[in-house]
Design a protein around this motif. Structure first.
Motif, PDB file in Angstrom:
ATOM      1  N   ALA A 189       0.904  -1.175   0.095  1.00 40.81           N
ATOM      2  CA  ALA A 189      -0.080  -0.073  -0.191  1.00 40.81           C
ATOM      3  C   ALA A 189       0.917   1.227   0.157  1.00 40.81           C
ATOM      4  CB  ALA A 189      -1.023  -0.007   1.190  1.00 40.81           C
ATOM      5  N   ILE A 190       1.998   1.189   0.684  1.00 41.43           N
ATOM      6  CA  ILE A 190       2.855   2.369   0.711  1.00 41.43           C
ATOM      7  C   ILE A 190       3.490   2.756  -0.431  1.00 41.43           C
ATOM      8  CG2 ILE A 190       4.918   3.344   1.936  1.00 41.43           C
ATOM      9  CD1 ILE A 190       4.580   1.824   4.215  1.00 41.43           C
ATOM     10  N   ILE A 191       3.864   1.524  -0.988  1.00 39.35           N
ATOM     11  CA  ILE A 191       4.552   1.678  -2.190  1.00 39.35           C
ATOM     12  C   ILE A 191       3.677   2.359  -3.567  1.00 39.35           C
ATOM     13  CG2 ILE A 191       5.504   0.648  -4.488  1.00 39.35           C
ATOM     14  CD1 ILE A 191       6.897  -1.342  -2.063  1.00 39.35           C
ATOM     15  N   ALA A 192       2.097   1.876  -3.379  1.00 42.32           N
ATOM     16  CA  ALA A 192       1.122   2.276  -4.438  1.00 42.32           C
ATOM     17  C   ALA A 192       0.984   3.483  -4.224  1.00 42.32           C
ATOM     18  CB  ALA A 192      -0.068   1.396  -4.038  1.00 42.32           C
ATOM     19  N   VAL A 193       1.086   4.256  -2.940  1.00 40.94           N
ATOM     20  CA  VAL A 193       0.711   5.620  -2.645  1.00 40.94           C
ATOM     21  C   VAL A 193       2.110   6.341  -3.009  1.00 40.94           C
ATOM     22  CG1 VAL A 193       0.356   7.310  -0.858  1.00 40.94           C
ATOM     23  CG2 VAL A 193      -0.712   5.234  -0.773  1.00 40.94           C
ATOM     24  N   ASN A 194       3.286   5.822  -2.703  1.00 36.22           N
ATOM     25  CA  ASN A 194       4.353   6.624  -2.941  1.00 36.22           C
ATOM     26  C   ASN A 194       5.437   5.646  -3.609  1.00 36.22           C
ATOM     27  OD1 ASN A 194       6.757   8.076  -2.848  1.00 36.22           O
ATOM     28  ND2 ASN A 194       6.637   8.759  -0.953  1.00 36.22           N
ATOM     29  N   PRO A 195       5.737   5.630  -4.844  1.00 37.43           N
ATOM     30  CA  PRO A 195       6.599   4.409  -5.465  1.00 37.43           C
ATOM     31  C   PRO A 195       7.937   4.603  -5.105  1.00 37.43           C
ATOM     32  CG  PRO A 195       4.938   5.419  -7.046  1.00 37.43           C
ATOM     33  CD  PRO A 195       4.701   6.110  -5.944  1.00 37.43           C
ATOM     34  N   SER A 196       8.450   5.912  -4.715  1.00 38.56           N
ATOM     35  CA  SER A 196       9.731   5.806  -4.621  1.00 38.56           C
ATOM     36  C   SER A 196      10.228   5.369  -3.336  1.00 38.56           C
ATOM     37  CB  SER A 196      10.195   7.564  -4.425  1.00 38.56           C
ATOM     38  OG  SER A 196       9.606   7.951  -3.263  1.00 38.56           O
ATOM     39  N   PHE A 197       9.238   4.808  -2.255  1.00 39.05           N
ATOM     40  CA  PHE A 197       9.510   4.303  -1.068  1.00 39.05           C
ATOM     41  C   PHE A 197      10.153   3.004  -1.440  1.00 39.05           C
ATOM     42  CE2 PHE A 197       8.276   1.448   2.282  1.00 39.05           C
ATOM     43  CZ  PHE A 197       8.583   1.945   3.277  1.00 39.05           C
ATOM     44  N   ALA A 225       5.452  -3.835  11.156  1.00 38.20           N
ATOM     45  CA  ALA A 225       3.952  -3.585  10.621  1.00 38.20           C
ATOM     46  C   ALA A 225       3.566  -2.290  11.386  1.00 38.20           C
ATOM     47  CB  ALA A 225       3.235  -4.771  10.857  1.00 38.20           C
ATOM     48  N   LEU A 226       3.753  -1.971  12.432  1.00 38.91           N
ATOM     49  CA  LEU A 226       3.463  -0.770  13.104  1.00 38.91           C
ATOM     50  C   LEU A 226       3.944   0.387  12.603  1.00 38.91           C
ATOM     51  CD1 LEU A 226       1.640  -0.654  15.686  1.00 38.91           C
ATOM     52  CD2 LEU A 226       3.663  -0.386  17.151  1.00 38.91           C
ATOM     53  N   GLU A 227       5.345   0.332  12.439  1.00 37.20           N
ATOM     54  CA  GLU A 227       6.037   1.484  11.835  1.00 37.20           C
ATOM     55  C   GLU A 227       5.509   1.752  10.335  1.00 37.20           C
ATOM     56  OE1 GLU A 227       8.015   3.005  14.012  1.00 37.20           O
ATOM     57  OE2 GLU A 227       8.308   4.506  12.565  1.00 37.20           O
ATOM     58  N   SER A 228       5.396   0.863   9.408  1.00 36.49           N
ATOM     59  CA  SER A 228       4.897   0.984   8.269  1.00 36.49           C
ATOM     60  C   SER A 228       3.479   1.515   8.069  1.00 36.49           C
ATOM     61  CB  SER A 228       5.010  -0.155   7.240  1.00 36.49           C
ATOM     62  OG  SER A 228       4.673  -1.512   7.854  1.00 36.49           O
ATOM     63  N   LEU A 229       2.774   0.948   9.321  1.00 41.02           N
ATOM     64  CA  LEU A 229       1.460   1.649   9.218  1.00 41.02           C
ATOM     65  C   LEU A 229       1.358   3.199   9.500  1.00 41.02           C
ATOM     66  CD1 LEU A 229      -1.623   0.989   9.639  1.00 41.02           C
ATOM     67  CD2 LEU A 229      -1.130   1.312  12.137  1.00 41.02           C
ATOM     68  N   PHE A 230       2.369   3.714  10.397  1.00 44.04           N
ATOM     69  CA  PHE A 230       2.522   4.904  10.862  1.00 44.04           C
ATOM     70  C   PHE A 230       2.915   5.833   9.275  1.00 44.04           C
ATOM     71  CE2 PHE A 230       3.530   3.939  15.262  1.00 44.04           C
ATOM     72  CZ  PHE A 230       2.276   3.837  15.320  1.00 44.04           C
ATOM     73  N   THR A 231       4.127   5.009   8.486  1.00 46.76           N
ATOM     74  CA  THR A 231       4.527   5.727   7.439  1.00 46.76           C
ATOM     75  C   THR A 231       3.498   5.686   6.588  1.00 46.76           C
ATOM     76  OG1 THR A 231       6.573   4.451   7.809  1.00 46.76           O
ATOM     77  CG2 THR A 231       6.476   5.448   5.704  1.00 46.76           C
ATOM     78  N   LEU A 232       2.468   4.769   6.225  1.00 48.22           N
ATOM     79  CA  LEU A 232       1.419   4.825   5.368  1.00 48.22           C
ATOM     80  C   LEU A 232       0.570   6.161   5.562  1.00 48.22           C
ATOM     81  CD1 LEU A 232      -0.071   3.517   3.116  1.00 48.22           C
ATOM     82  CD2 LEU A 232      -1.463   2.121   4.597  1.00 48.22           C
ATOM     83  N   ASN A 247       1.438   8.743   7.215  1.00 53.46           N
ATOM     84  CA  ASN A 247       2.082   9.942   6.779  1.00 53.46           C
ATOM     85  C   ASN A 247       1.822  10.201   5.341  1.00 53.46           C
ATOM     86  OD1 ASN A 247       3.134  11.507   8.365  1.00 53.46           O
ATOM     87  ND2 ASN A 247       5.242  10.269   8.535  1.00 53.46           N
ATOM     88  N   PHE A 248       2.292   9.186   4.486  1.00 52.69           N
ATOM     89  CA  PHE A 248       2.103   9.404   2.885  1.00 52.69           C
ATOM     90  C   PHE A 248       0.620   9.827   2.501  1.00 52.69           C
ATOM     91  CE2 PHE A 248       5.921   6.988   2.311  1.00 52.69           C
ATOM     92  CZ  PHE A 248       6.929   7.805   2.257  1.00 52.69           C
ATOM     93  N   VAL A 249      -0.542   9.102   3.453  1.00 56.13           N
ATOM     94  CA  VAL A 249      -1.837   9.243   2.874  1.00 56.13           C
ATOM     95  C   VAL A 249      -1.953  10.779   3.239  1.00 56.13           C
ATOM     96  CG1 VAL A 249      -4.113   8.722   3.252  1.00 56.13           C
ATOM     97  CG2 VAL A 249      -2.601   6.803   2.799  1.00 56.13           C
ATOM     98  N   GLY A 250      -1.346  11.316   4.033  1.00 58.19           N
ATOM     99  CA  GLY A 250      -1.694  12.762   4.669  1.00 58.19           C
ATOM    100  C   GLY A 250      -2.774  13.041   5.695  1.00 58.19           C
ATOM    101  N   VAL A 251      -2.753  11.779   6.527  1.00 58.63           N
ATOM    102  CA  VAL A 251      -3.305  11.876   7.858  1.00 58.63           C
ATOM    103  C   VAL A 251      -2.726  12.636   8.922  1.00 58.63           C
ATOM    104  CG1 VAL A 251      -4.581  10.309   9.849  1.00 58.63           C
ATOM    105  CG2 VAL A 251      -4.534   9.549   7.227  1.00 58.63           C
ATOM    106  N   GLN A 252      -3.403  13.376   9.711  1.00 54.66           N
ATOM    107  CA  GLN A 252      -2.962  14.220  10.743  1.00 54.66           C
ATOM    108  C   GLN A 252      -2.048  13.340  11.795  1.00 54.66           C
ATOM    109  OE1 GLN A 252      -6.286  16.777  11.799  1.00 54.66           O
ATOM    110  NE2 GLN A 252      -4.751  18.022  12.817  1.00 54.66           N
ATOM    111  N   SER A 275      -4.828   6.889  17.541  1.00 56.36           N
ATOM    112  CA  SER A 275      -6.147   6.319  17.444  1.00 56.36           C
ATOM    113  C   SER A 275      -5.986   5.068  16.641  1.00 56.36           C
ATOM    114  CB  SER A 275      -7.300   7.365  16.863  1.00 56.36           C
ATOM    115  OG  SER A 275      -7.217   8.282  17.798  1.00 56.36           O
ATOM    116  N   VAL A 276      -5.337   5.301  15.334  1.00 53.58           N
ATOM    117  CA  VAL A 276      -5.172   4.182  14.418  1.00 53.58           C
ATOM    118  C   VAL A 276      -4.657   2.880  15.197  1.00 53.58           C
ATOM    119  CG1 VAL A 276      -4.241   3.599  12.200  1.00 53.58           C
ATOM    120  CG2 VAL A 276      -5.470   5.761  12.544  1.00 53.58           C
ATOM    121  N   GLN A 277      -3.276   3.249  15.694  1.00 57.68           N
ATOM    122  CA  GLN A 277      -2.557   2.368  16.551  1.00 57.68           C
ATOM    123  C   GLN A 277      -3.291   1.494  17.714  1.00 57.68           C
ATOM    124  OE1 GLN A 277       0.627   3.842  18.845  1.00 57.68           O
ATOM    125  NE2 GLN A 277       1.346   2.014  19.701  1.00 57.68           N
TER     126      GLN A 277
END
Lengths: 368, 350
Positions: free
Chosen positions: A46-54, A299-306, A308-313, A319-321
């Motif tokens: 999902a991260i790569i789909a949002v931000n291919p350079s990752f 998984a936890l860290e990539s969730l935060f990264t995702l 970030n990339f999606v632009g969630v505050q 809350s997501v965690q």
């Protein structure tokens, strides 16, 4: 029962009863410890789909390096959790080590090695105290490590006055910050990645050794483990020492990333426990794989990264965690339960409760 | 520790509640001497009032936490519920005394709903209480951090009086806290659900097999715990005059309340303990805080002392429990041996 199997016979019998490699792999993916790897792959995709350079090797390896401290902490916490205990003092140990490094090393390169040794000795000592008070004085580990957390953090803040101070020599900070330059494809391999790989390999090896097997047995049922002759107190104490040593390594890496400040490491214990639990390790002990715990941290860290990339505050991170761990543990509880019911005598569950009440009651008190 | 080993027979006959109050008495004696050497009086009305004030916020939360721990769960979401309640109360009241009732009811209502969710997650989805409430706490904390940047709302003067006045040296807030404690004791010792809380905490399997629906006591305990945390939030809103998104987490009430409950002699694994003991634990904490403040101990060292006292005190109880244990029962045979018995007599009585 009089005939004992030779080791080669035993492995032959085992082989016969085993499913094929592929089927075993698929079955493993359906356990909570395997599902975290599926979750991790999905999140990375999902991260790569949002931000291919990752997905490029050099930024990906940097991501691994960034996650290394929390993954190492999760591996350390795994040992304690799988033995049926908690280690809440982890965050304070990280803080203490960071401050120790900052204050004692200073600009002097020659002091790096002695202070490193001192830090490991301190870490092992704190783990030893946690473990001995838990096992010999029979204080619940939640309380012991809570007390240790308060006391250590208080001492560190008293020592520093609560302000950032001291800056260790650059050679020390390179451990967390630098890497091997000029590697083909990857560009640079950060030292934290190498340290993480070493720690993970060591933990993997340790859990396959008699020590690891005994640790899991002690977590699943300490009485049974003690009756088979295992020194439960010493096994568990060593788990606490491993946890504090892992926190020490995390602290060393964090000095490079975050610098020296008393707030480094705050809340680390809960993040590490979250990662371990996300990796399908059961609180209360006896179940889970050490590499799944590390995968939980990723998984936890990539969730935060995702996010970030999606632009969630960033304030929604918590809350997501929170939601994720509840869902993950609920799903894991369902799976483990189904497994238990499937393998253990199913007739016991199916008995009509009303008539069998008296006998069941009796069974419940003695057998369980 | 030496005491435990020396006169083991007398020591083991004492219930843990007795020990708590002995420790409280010891703290009182040591405190009065220490405070006297600093040239102040420990028993002056002002000092007593400040100790009792210190008991009220932690007291509310610890009462709720006792119920949750007795039923075999934990609640780590309390500090965030406390903050949320203070914000709701101050926001709804908006410095208008006509809104006091609405603010109080809404704050407690939202707290109760959070507790209901906690209880449902723990009992329905079979999630460990530690994780369920840690997750719930994180969810609320994300909500608070996103929507509130600083203090919010204002409580009217008449509401602020609750936190500021007292009968003689006893603050009103402490009296309310004690009333809540009395209600909780009534619940535990005189109602069906109270007995069920002990039974389920002692051994959920045995409780289920003797015909108890595990959901009911677990959910009840969690709802009451969250409402108590909401009460603490109301009290803080009344003291500060505003609602604050960080007032709960700054106090560290989650871990401190658990420590107070365990200090009060309640088993962390559940099934054994009392509200009376918890009140003793809270009192010990409040007295320690007060003594250290009067002695002008460095605030960071206070945490060191607190941490050591928690571990040492619990080590003393744990020692006693080993002395008490019949040899043929294993690691936690103690609760298992007793709980089914009490459960049966209750069934007969009912």
């Amino acid at each position: 029962m009089s005939r004992t199997l030779t080791p080669s016979d035993r492995s032959a019998v085992l082989q016969q009863n085993r499913a094929g490699r592929g089927e075993r792999f698929l079955r493993a993916l359906r356990t909570p410890g395997g599902a975290v790897f599926v979750l991790l792959v999905a999140l990375l995709a999902a991260i790569i789909a949002v931000n291919p350079s990752f997905g490029e090797p050099d930024s990906f390896i940097r991501f691994i390096g960034r996650t290394a401290p929390i993954a190492i902490a999760a591996i350390g916490q795994y040992f304690v959790i799988v033995s049926g205990e908690f280690d809440l003092s982890m965050g304070s140990v990280v803080t203490m080590q960071v401050i120790t490094a900052g204050n004692l090393i200073g600009d002097d390169d020659a002091k790096v090695i002695p202070v490193l040794l001192l830090m490991f000795a301190l870490g092992a000592f704190i783990g030893l105290v946690n473990g001995l008070v838990t096992t010999l004085l029979r204080v619940p580990s939640f309380i012991v490590t809570l007390g240790m957390m308060l006391a250590l953090l208080g001492l560190v803040l008293f020592w520093t006055g609560g302000a950032a101070q001291g800056n260790p020599a650059d050679s020390f900070r390179q451990i967390g910050r630098g890497g091997i330059e000029g590697v083909p494809v990857l560009g640079v391999i950060p030292y934290p990645v190498i340290i993480l790989a070493a720690v993970a390999a060591l933990a993997f090896w340790l859990m396959r050794r008699p020590y690891g097997r005994t640790l899991i047995a002690a977590g699943d049922n300490p009485t049974a483990a003690a009756l088979t002759g295992a020194p439960v107190w010493w096994v568990k104490t060593r788990a606490f020492m491993l946890s504090s040593l892992a926190a020490t390594v995390s602290g060393i890496l964090l000095v490079g990333y975050a610098g020296v400040h008393p707030s480094v490491g705050r809340g680390y214990e809960f993040t590490a426990i979250t990662a371990v639990v996300l990796g399908g390790v059961v609180l209360g002990g006896g179940r889970g794989w050490v590499l799944s715990a590390a995968a939980g941290a990723f998984a936890l860290e990539s969730l935060f990264t995702l996010l970030n990339f999606v632009g969630v505050q960033s304030t929604w991170r918590d809350s997501v965690q929170g939601a994720i761990i509840i869902v993950a543990v609920a799903a894991a509880a369902k799976t483990w339960q189904r497994k238990r019911k499937g393998t253990a005598a199913p007739a016991q569950e199916a008995q009509p409760p009303k008539k069998a009440k008296q006998s069941e009651h009796h069974n419940g008190t003695t057998a369980r | 520790m030496n005491k435990a080993r020396g006169d083991g027979s007398i020591f083991s006959r004492l219930s843990s509640t007795h020990i708590v109050y002995l420790v409280a008495l010891l703290t009182l004696a040591v405190g009065s001497v220490l405070v006297a050497t600093a040239g102040r009086s420990f028993f002056s009305p002002g000092n007593i009032s400040s100790i009792l004030t210190g008991t009220s916020v932690l007291g509310f939360i610890a009462i709720g936490q006792t119920l949750v721990i007795l039923v075999g769960s934990l609640d780590l979401s309390v500090p965030y519920v406390t903050s949320l309640a203070s914000l709701i109360a101050a926001g709804v009241m908006a410095n208008n005394s006509a809104n006091i009732l609405a603010g109080v009811l809404l704050a407690l209502g939202v707290s109760a709903v959070i507790g209901l969710f906690n209880g449902l997650i723990v009992s329905g989805l079979k999630v460990h209480g530690f994780i369920a409430t840690l997750g719930m706490g994180l969810i609320i904390s994300g909500f608070l951090a996103t929507n509130f940047k600083g203090s919010f709302g204002q409580t009217p003067f008449s509401f602020r009086l609750v936190g500021a006045t007292g009968l003689g040296p006893v603050p009103i807030s402490t009296l309310i806290m004690l009333a809540c404690a009395a209600l909780a004791m009534l619940l535990l010792h005189r109602t069906r659900v109270g007995h069920q809380i002990y039974a389920v905490g002692g051994n959920p399997n045995v409780a289920r097999m003797s015909g108890i629906r595990i959901q009911t006591p677990v959910i009840t305990a969690h709802v009451i715990c969250s409402v108590m945390a909401g009460m603490a939030g109301l009290l803080l809103a009344s003291r500060l005059g505003v609602g604050s998104p960080t007032v709960g987490s700054q106090g560290g009430y989650d871990l401190l309340s658990i420590a107070a409950v365990v200090l009060g002699g309640t088993l962390l694994a559940g099934g054994k303990g009392s509200i009376t003991g918890t009140l003793g634990g809270v009192l010990i904490f409040a007295m320690m805080d007060n003594i250290m403040s009067v002695m002008q101990v460095n605030p960071f060292l206070k945490d060191v002392v607190r941490g050591i006292v928690i571990v040492v005190a619990v080590a003393v109880y744990a020692r006693r429990r080993i002395v008490n244990r019949p040899p043929r029962f294993g690691h936690d045979g103690h609760s298992r041996q007793e709980m089914p018995g009490t459960e049966e007599t209750q069934e007969v009585r009912a």
